[in-house]
Scaffold this motif. Structure first.
Motif, PDB file in Angstrom:
ATOM      1  N   VAL A  48     -36.462 -28.826 -10.402  1.00 37.44           N
ATOM      2  CA  VAL A  48     -37.716 -28.725 -11.165  1.00 37.44           C
ATOM      3  C   VAL A  48     -37.546 -29.481 -12.478  1.00 37.44           C
ATOM      4  CG1 VAL A  48     -38.432 -26.498 -10.176  1.00 37.44           C
ATOM      5  CG2 VAL A  48     -37.026 -26.537 -12.227  1.00 37.44           C
ATOM      6  N   PRO A  49     -38.633 -29.985 -13.038  1.00 36.38           N
ATOM      7  CA  PRO A  49     -38.526 -30.621 -14.357  1.00 36.38           C
ATOM      8  C   PRO A  49     -38.033 -29.607 -15.386  1.00 36.38           C
ATOM      9  CG  PRO A  49     -40.647 -31.096 -13.358  1.00 36.38           C
ATOM     10  CD  PRO A  49     -39.993 -30.055 -12.502  1.00 36.38           C
ATOM     11  N   HIS A  50     -37.222 -30.064 -16.302  1.00 35.33           N
ATOM     12  CA  HIS A  50     -36.709 -29.182 -17.357  1.00 35.33           C
ATOM     13  C   HIS A  50     -37.853 -28.823 -18.302  1.00 35.33           C
ATOM     14  CE1 HIS A  50     -34.342 -27.658 -20.689  1.00 35.33           C
ATOM     15  NE2 HIS A  50     -33.318 -27.599 -19.865  1.00 35.33           N
ATOM     16  N   ARG A  53     -38.218 -30.981 -21.570  1.00 33.31           N
ATOM     17  CA  ARG A  53     -38.082 -32.430 -21.448  1.00 33.31           C
ATOM     18  C   ARG A  53     -38.981 -33.207 -22.397  1.00 33.31           C
ATOM     19  NH1 ARG A  53     -41.446 -30.839 -17.675  1.00 33.31           N
ATOM     20  NH2 ARG A  53     -43.181 -32.121 -17.031  1.00 33.31           N
ATOM     21  N   LYS A  54     -40.109 -32.660 -22.802  1.00 32.06           N
ATOM     22  CA  LYS A  54     -41.008 -33.352 -23.727  1.00 32.06           C
ATOM     23  C   LYS A  54     -40.748 -32.979 -25.188  1.00 32.06           C
ATOM     24  CE  LYS A  54     -43.523 -35.492 -20.680  1.00 32.06           C
ATOM     25  NZ  LYS A  54     -43.459 -36.902 -20.496  1.00 32.06           N
ATOM     26  N   ARG A  66     -31.357 -36.136 -23.492  1.00 33.46           N
ATOM     27  CA  ARG A  66     -32.668 -35.526 -23.293  1.00 33.46           C
ATOM     28  C   ARG A  66     -32.661 -34.802 -21.954  1.00 33.46           C
ATOM     29  NH1 ARG A  66     -37.869 -36.754 -21.141  1.00 33.46           N
ATOM     30  NH2 ARG A  66     -37.087 -38.553 -20.054  1.00 33.46           N
ATOM     31  N   VAL A  68     -33.817 -33.500 -18.525  1.00 34.46           N
ATOM     32  CA  VAL A  68     -34.782 -34.075 -17.587  1.00 34.46           C
ATOM     33  C   VAL A  68     -35.170 -33.067 -16.510  1.00 34.46           C
ATOM     34  CG1 VAL A  68     -35.154 -35.902 -15.885  1.00 34.46           C
ATOM     35  CG2 VAL A  68     -33.883 -36.391 -17.967  1.00 34.46           C
ATOM     36  N   ALA A  69     -34.168 -32.446 -15.880  1.00 34.31           N
ATOM     37  CA  ALA A  69     -34.455 -31.564 -14.748  1.00 34.31           C
ATOM     38  C   ALA A  69     -33.395 -30.481 -14.633  1.00 34.31           C
ATOM     39  CB  ALA A  69     -34.498 -32.369 -13.455  1.00 34.31           C
ATOM     40  N   GLN A  70     -33.746 -29.460 -13.885  1.00 32.16           N
ATOM     41  CA  GLN A  70     -32.798 -28.417 -13.517  1.00 32.16           C
ATOM     42  C   GLN A  70     -32.659 -28.481 -12.000  1.00 32.16           C
ATOM     43  OE1 GLN A  70     -35.116 -25.410 -15.732  1.00 32.16           O
ATOM     44  NE2 GLN A  70     -33.120 -24.730 -16.487  1.00 32.16           N
ATOM     45  N   CYS A 130     -28.201 -28.513 -15.469  1.00 32.97           N
ATOM     46  CA  CYS A 130     -29.182 -29.165 -16.336  1.00 32.97           C
ATOM     47  C   CYS A 130     -28.856 -30.651 -16.358  1.00 32.97           C
ATOM     48  CB  CYS A 130     -29.130 -28.582 -17.741  1.00 32.97           C
ATOM     49  SG  CYS A 130     -30.282 -29.403 -18.865  1.00 32.97           S
ATOM     50  N   SER A 132     -29.443 -34.354 -17.680  1.00 36.76           N
ATOM     51  CA  SER A 132     -29.969 -35.003 -18.876  1.00 36.76           C
ATOM     52  C   SER A 132     -29.771 -36.502 -18.746  1.00 36.76           C
ATOM     53  CB  SER A 132     -29.254 -34.478 -20.117  1.00 36.76           C
ATOM     54  OG  SER A 132     -27.871 -34.752 -20.029  1.00 36.76           O
TER      55      SER A 132
END
Length: 159
Positions: A48-50, A53-54, A66, A68-70, A130, A132
């Protein structure tokens, strides 16, 4: 942790397990069958998107990790002897616990997941990573002052 570092960690765990147990052990990326011998499987489960992330998009930094996802993985062990499977699973848990970007989850592997893979349930656990990325921001100069020039021409209402 960048994706390439995750893959390198998986390979390192495999080398360590092979060195500590024996050369018949194999680390694979799919569910082993019960007839495969001693196998350690690291299988992608979901991603899933982290959520942050934004939030971490600062413009003026040299480099930034940064999120990005988990990614969620299942670590499963197949071995003829239950004691050996238990020992390998505990070793894997230690490996995951030693990585700062990885976390062991308490959720059991769902029975439907085993069924979808056509495998019998085996000793396993889930862990999350996580992912990144390192971003290099443009080093744009700071704005020190600004001038606004407007050319305003008057028009009469009759035009």
């Amino acid at each position: 942790m960048e994706w390439s570092a995750i893959q390198e960690a998986f390979q390192q765990w495999g080398r360590n397990l092979t060195r500590e147990s024996d050369s018949s052990l194999a680390v694979i990326r799919s569910i082993p069958s019960e007839h495969d011998g001693v196998r350690v499987a690291l299988v992608f489960f979901s991603g899933v998107p982290h959520p942050e992330r934004k939030v971490h998009q600062r413009v003026r930094q040299e480099q930034e990790n940064r999120p990005v996802a988990q990614l969620r993985y299942v670590a499963a062990v197949s071995a003829p002897e239950p004691e050996r499977a238990e020992k390998l699973l505990m070793h894997l848990m230690t490996c995951v616990d030693g990585e700062p970007a990885m976390q062991i989850l308490t959720d059991p592997v769902p029975p439907a997941w085993w069924q979808a893979h056509g495998a019998k349930p085996m000793p396993a656990f889930q862990f999350e990573v996580c992912v990144s990325e390192t971003q290099t921001a443009d080093n744009a100069p700071l704005v020190q002052e600004h001038d606004i020039k407007l050319n305003v021409t008057s028009r009469s209402p009759s035009e």
